[in-house]
Design an enzyme around this catalytic site. Structure first.
Site, short mmCIF file in Angstrom:
data_model
loop_
_atom_site.label_atom_id
_atom_site.label_comp_id
_atom_site.label_asym_id
_atom_site.label_seq_id
_atom_site.Cartn_x
_atom_site.Cartn_y
_atom_site.Cartn_z
N ARG A 265 0.84 -1.22 0.00
CA ARG A 265 0.00 0.00 0.00
C ARG A 265 0.86 1.26 0.00
O ARG A 265 0.39 2.33 0.34
CB ARG A 265 -0.92 -0.01 1.20
N ARG B 169 5.46 10.18 3.12
CA ARG B 169 6.62 10.10 4.01
C ARG B 169 7.89 10.15 3.19
O ARG B 169 7.90 9.94 1.98
CB ARG B 169 6.54 8.88 4.91
N ASP C 191 10.96 -6.94 7.75
CA ASP C 191 10.53 -6.04 6.68
C ASP C 191 10.27 -4.63 7.20
O ASP C 191 10.05 -3.71 6.42
CB ASP C 191 9.27 -6.58 5.98
P1 AMP Z 1 2.88 -3.64 7.91
O1 AMP Z 1 2.34 -4.48 9.01
O2 AMP Z 1 2.12 -2.34 7.71
O3 AMP Z 1 4.35 -3.41 8.02
O4 AMP Z 1 2.59 -4.43 6.57
C1 AMP Z 1 3.03 -5.75 6.31
C2 AMP Z 1 2.78 -6.07 4.87
O5 AMP Z 1 1.39 -6.02 4.59
C3 AMP Z 1 3.44 -5.11 3.90
O6 AMP Z 1 3.82 -5.84 2.76
C4 AMP Z 1 2.32 -4.15 3.60
O7 AMP Z 1 2.49 -3.49 2.35
C5 AMP Z 1 1.11 -5.09 3.56
N1 AMP Z 1 -0.13 -4.39 3.85
C6 AMP Z 1 -0.55 -3.90 5.03
N2 AMP Z 1 -1.75 -3.32 4.91
C7 AMP Z 1 -2.13 -3.45 3.63
C8 AMP Z 1 -3.28 -3.07 2.86
N3 AMP Z 1 -4.31 -2.42 3.42
N4 AMP Z 1 -3.29 -3.36 1.55
C9 AMP Z 1 -2.27 -4.02 0.97
N5 AMP Z 1 -1.18 -4.42 1.63
C10 AMP Z 1 -1.10 -4.14 2.93
MG MG Z 2 5.80 -2.73 7.15
#
Ligand code: AMP
Ligand code: MG
Length: 492
Positions: free
Chosen positions: A93, A176, A252
């Site tokens: 996203r 950001r 990540d």
């Molecule tokens: P995060 O927990 O935000 O670090 O995200 C972990 C993974 O999930 C990353 O690859 C994000 O890009 C993906 N991700 C989190 N929320 C979304 C969303 N609403 N749509 C698509 N991908 C998401």
């Molecule tokens: Mg992340």
């Protein structure tokens, strides 16, 4: 000062082969509008803050109007999530618009978060909700105000678009900025796929653009690895000192530049609980506050694994180099932590025995459930004038405090710094204002009702966290009852 159209895009990451990213356009949000703009971040790219007032500003960020020079991409990465390797994550996203070079030649990658689906969205909608966008916007700037390396935030947009989480919410967009958003997981993906040439290409890219001093060195990969290890250790030490829990320290979310990256269910300590778990979804406390130093090491070991093919052509020698990195992490962490804690206690230099003194103080805070930040602030008054014992009243075990205070006074007497100077130093390192969860929540609730002013108020406050700002004194208060039990999950 320049306009949006005059930004000087360079887009070096986008010029890497397609294997590293996917090209795409942002999907505009319905009813997008500017919610908050941060002039301090605009200055980093020489952008005239007046640009925020143009209708075109919102349209360019929202993907309705192309931004001249931008070349939008989503970045591929993998990562260890809660200890398990997930082979493809990537910017699900987030969309990198490109990198701009400022007048000083510094590189800033501009990234939209919440700009719609990407090739890596899996089942997600590519959106970010208003509440999580406010939290990241404010926290990244608060961390910067505290002197902690972090991604920055230029602005955020609100919208009328419905986004489905546990309930219906509205989508928002964060812009950001960081010199690079490359993560440990960006390397892991190519290691686990056995694509070692890609691994080398990525390492060369990061070293050339972001560790240029290492570029000419014959041992550039081991030197790069050591530098990332050292930066990570120092970053985690800073988190521990300020009482910040990241919440999701998956690989990540670990920046290759040693920045705090990806603010989700983070939390600052209110009362001091070493085992504080800020992420409601973290049932086993893997990312509890006091585990962060070990998790940093665990993550560094994942990076070492991914870099093994580059460290040395001889596998055994590569493993030796990787291991040496673990020792380096521990040494760097220890020395940064001890030095930082000594400074928080008002001691210009850490000496043998100071770690025990610092631990004794933390034990007192833990047993009294005293407010972490406010107690350090009060300690500044006490250290400058040991007759000033207001602090003692906040601690349940007064006898234990008196015993500790005797040792502390003796230690202070040994370095002979004048009280005024000590007080000034302590007020410059122990913040008066942090982004307490309840403060973020207040800004979220009013924003959800359509009023964004509290975001701006908090932003201005947290950009100067060490200054008294008497008219804002209420924002230093520990949480009211409703603000203690707030739960923050990964859903954002
Ligand atoms: P995060 O927990 O935000 O670090 O995200 C972990 C993974 O999930 C990353 O690859 C994000 O890009 C993906 N991700 C989190 N929320 C979304 C969303 N609403 N749509 C698509 N991908 C998401
Ligand atoms: Mg992340």
């Amino acid at each position: 000062m320049i306009t949006l159209e005059q930004l000087s895009f360079s887009n070096s990451f986008g010029r890497l082969p397609e294997a590293f990213h996917g090209r795409l356009q942002p999907t505009p949000l319905d009813g997008a509008h500017l919610a908050s703009f941060n002039a301090a971040a605009a200055a980093l790219i020489d952008l005239d803050p007046g640009e925020a007032g143009r209708a075109k500003f919102v349209d360019c960020l929202n993907g309705r109007h192309p931004l001249p020079g931008a070349d939008p991409i989503a970045m591929l990465y993998a990562g260890h999530q809660f200890g398990h390797y997930v082979e493809q994550l990537g910017d699900g996203r987030a969309i990198i618009l490109g990198e701009v070079l400022n007048r000083r030649g510094e590189r800033w990658e501009l990234q939209l978060k919440g700009a719609g689906p990407t090739p890596y969205s899996r089942r997600g909608d590519g959106r970010a909700v208003l509440r999580s966008t406010i939290r990241e916007y404010l926290c990244s700037e608060a961390m910067h105000g505290l002197g902690i390396p972090t991604t920055r935030a230029l602005c955020m947009l609100g919208s009328a678009e419905e986004v489905y989480r546990e309930q219906i919410e509205t989508g928002a967009l964060l812009l950001r900025m960081a010199p690079s958003h490359v993560r440990f997981g960006s390397f892991e993906v190519f290691f686990y796929r056995g694509e070692h040439e890609r691994l080398r290409e990525l390492a060369d890219y990061v070293i050339e653009h972001h560790y240029p001093d290492l570029w000419q060195r014959e041992d550039r990969y081991p030197a790069f690895y050591r530098e990332v290890v050292a930066r990570t250790a120092r970053l985690v030490a800073q988190w521990q000192q300020v009482g910040f829990a990241h919440g999701v320290l998956n690989t990540d979310n670990m920046s290759i530049l040693g920045l705090t990256l990806d603010y989700g269910p983070f939390g600052f300590l209110d009362d001091y609980q070493p085992g504080f778990i800020c992420n409601h979804s973290d049932h086993h406390g893997r990312y509890a506050f006091d585990r962060q130093p070990d998790i940093g090491l665990w993550n560094v070991s994942c990076l070492a694994q991914a870099l093994l093919p580059l460290l040395d052509p001889e596998p055994e020698a590569a493993v030796e180099l990787a291991r040496a990195g673990f020792d380096l992490y521990q040494e760097e962490f220890r020395s940064a932590y001890d030095q930082g804690m000594a400074a928080k206690l008002g001691l210009p230099e850490a000496q043998p025995g100071d770690d025990a003194l610092a631990q004794g103080w933390l034990d007192l805070l833990a047993s009294s459930r005293a407010d972490y930040s406010n107690s350090f602030r009060a300690l500044g008054e006490f250290a400058a004038d040991p007759g000033h014992t207001a602090l003692r009243h906040d601690l349940v075990d007064r006898a234990a405090f008196d015993a500790w205070a005797r040792d502390y006074r003796q230690r202070l007497a040994r370095d002979g710094m004048a009280g005024d100077e000590r007080r000034a130093r302590m007020m410059g390192i122990n913040p008066r204002y942090i982004l307490r969860n309840y403060l973020a929540e207040q800004a979220i609730r009013t924003a959800q009702a359509g009023d964004y002013r509290e975001i701006d108020r908090l932003l201005a406050l947290l950009q100067r966290p060490f200054d008294e700002q008497p008219e804002m004194a209420a924002y230093a208060a520990p949480p009211p009852d409703w603000g203690r039990r707030l739960e923050v999950s990964c859903s954002s």
